[in-house]
Design a protein around this motif. Structure first.
Motif, PDB file in Angstrom:
ATOM      1  N   UNK A  35       0.603  -1.215   0.632  1.00 46.17           N
ATOM      2  CA  UNK A  35      -0.115   0.012  -0.270  1.00 46.17           C
ATOM      3  C   UNK A  35       0.764   1.630  -0.164  1.00 46.17           C
ATOM      4  N   UNK A  36       1.671   1.474   0.220  1.00 47.38           N
ATOM      5  CA  UNK A  36       3.236   2.429   0.953  1.00 47.38           C
ATOM      6  C   UNK A  36       1.798   3.794   0.814  1.00 47.38           C
ATOM      7  N   UNK A  37       0.977   4.096   1.727  1.00 44.02           N
ATOM      8  CA  UNK A  37      -0.022   5.058   1.672  1.00 44.02           C
ATOM      9  C   UNK A  37      -0.538   5.950   0.281  1.00 44.02           C
ATOM     10  N   UNK A  38      -0.487   4.844  -0.483  1.00 44.54           N
ATOM     11  CA  UNK A  38      -0.186   5.354  -1.915  1.00 44.54           C
ATOM     12  C   UNK A  38      -2.522   4.762  -2.077  1.00 44.54           C
ATOM     13  N   UNK A  39      -3.346   4.901  -2.816  1.00 39.69           N
ATOM     14  CA  UNK A  39      -4.754   4.903  -2.983  1.00 39.69           C
ATOM     15  C   UNK A  39      -4.801   3.229  -3.285  1.00 39.69           C
ATOM     16  N   UNK A  40      -5.488   2.157  -3.404  1.00 37.67           N
ATOM     17  CA  UNK A  40      -5.763   0.837  -3.503  1.00 37.67           C
ATOM     18  C   UNK A  40      -5.803   0.850  -5.218  1.00 37.67           C
ATOM     19  N   UNK A  41      -5.212  -0.723  -5.629  1.00 33.59           N
ATOM     20  CA  UNK A  41      -5.235  -0.456  -6.786  1.00 33.59           C
ATOM     21  C   UNK A  41      -3.805   0.274  -7.892  1.00 33.59           C
ATOM     22  N   UNK A  42      -4.447  -0.102  -8.501  1.00 36.05           N
ATOM     23  CA  UNK A  42      -3.478   0.158  -9.774  1.00 36.05           C
ATOM     24  C   UNK A  42      -4.428   1.311 -10.798  1.00 36.05           C
ATOM     25  N   UNK A  43      -3.886   2.366 -10.992  1.00 38.12           N
ATOM     26  CA  UNK A  43      -4.369   3.732 -11.910  1.00 38.12           C
ATOM     27  C   UNK A  43      -4.228   3.601 -13.084  1.00 38.12           C
ATOM     28  N   UNK A  44      -3.361   2.583 -13.810  1.00 37.38           N
ATOM     29  CA  UNK A  44      -3.878   2.542 -15.190  1.00 37.38           C
ATOM     30  C   UNK A  44      -4.845   1.419 -14.938  1.00 37.38           C
ATOM     31  N   UNK A  45      -4.634   0.435 -14.288  1.00 38.51           N
ATOM     32  CA  UNK A  45      -5.995  -0.546 -14.328  1.00 38.51           C
ATOM     33  C   UNK A  45      -7.525  -0.151 -13.849  1.00 38.51           C
ATOM     34  N   UNK A  46      -7.294   1.140 -13.084  1.00 37.17           N
ATOM     35  CA  UNK A  46      -8.029   1.398 -12.933  1.00 37.17           C
ATOM     36  C   UNK A  46      -8.842   2.475 -13.908  1.00 37.17           C
ATOM     37  N   UNK A  84      -5.386   3.084 -25.120  1.00 35.24           N
ATOM     38  CA  UNK A  84      -4.104   2.945 -26.162  1.00 35.24           C
ATOM     39  C   UNK A  84      -3.096   3.185 -25.105  1.00 35.24           C
ATOM     40  N   UNK A  85      -2.921   4.429 -24.236  1.00 37.10           N
ATOM     41  CA  UNK A  85      -1.829   4.132 -23.031  1.00 37.10           C
ATOM     42  C   UNK A  85      -2.025   3.497 -22.193  1.00 37.10           C
ATOM     43  N   UNK A  86      -3.224   2.366 -22.252  1.00 36.30           N
ATOM     44  CA  UNK A  86      -3.394   1.230 -21.103  1.00 36.30           C
ATOM     45  C   UNK A  86      -2.930   0.483 -21.850  1.00 36.30           C
ATOM     46  N   UNK A  87      -2.946   0.013 -22.647  1.00 32.62           N
ATOM     47  CA  UNK A  87      -2.474  -0.782 -23.448  1.00 32.62           C
ATOM     48  C   UNK A  87      -1.142  -1.355 -24.088  1.00 32.62           C
TER      49      UNK A  87
END
Length: 179
Positions: A83-94, A108-111
């Motif tokens: 976690x390291x104090x970051x939001x959960x999950x992944x910004x790219x996946x989200x 395109x960026x995600x791919x």
């Protein structure tokens, strides 16, 4: 300033983040956001690119370590559940889940991000086979697809899983497929 936008978009998503939320969280005037970044979508794309760049740098540093490949893959997978104090999950996946079918620029960026990660995994599998650390019978392309899918699953699962032990067990099972 852009890092604050990353944090807010990562935590709330694109649709749930208003310009007023950005003004309040970033601590700057609305006009300054428009003058510096453009509209909300332009700021979102810059934030997503910043996040992706940071993640790529972390992955490259991990892969460059002189450790057994299976340990590198373990660390790679574990990075999804730290976690390291970051939001959960992944910004790219989200972003891919929220906007991937609606926004071609995000898609395109995600791919591209997924493709780069998969290439890194493919390289790790090949390196492990060349060093005799991974079975020669493993198909590097299929295993890199599998590891990518497993990693994406972990990055999604971490948003709702309350038991760290469950996530650790999933990683252990993934790594056992390499034996």
């Amino acid at each position: 300033m852009l890092d604050k936008a990353v944090q807010l978009f990562w935590k709330q998503g694109y649709e749930k983040t208003s310009m007023q939320d950005l003004v309040d969280f970033m601590g700057i005037h609305r006009r300054s956001i428009y003058d510096t970044f453009g509209d909300k979508h332009a700021l979102y794309m810059k934030a997503l690119k910043r996040y992706e760049s940071t993640q790529n740098k972390k992955l490259r540093l991990l892969v460059e370590r002189q450790e057994p490949v299976k340990e590198l893959i373990r660390r790679f997978l574990e990075s999804s559940i730290e976690k390291d104090g970051e939001p959960q999950g992944c910004f790219i996946v989200n972003s891919g889940v929220e906007l991937g079918v609606l926004d071609p620029e995000v898609a395109s960026l995600v791919e591209d991000s997924y493709s780069n990660t998969e290439k890194m995994l493919y390289h790790l599998v090949q390196t492990g086979q060349q060093r005799g650390e991974l079975r020669a019978s493993l198909e590097p392309e299929a295993i890199s697809h599998y590891l990518m899918n497993a990693w994406l699953g972990l990055r999604t699962m971490v948003k709702t899983a309350t038991e760290q032990r469950k996530l650790t067990s999933v990683i252990h099972t993934i790594l056992n497929t390499l034996d």
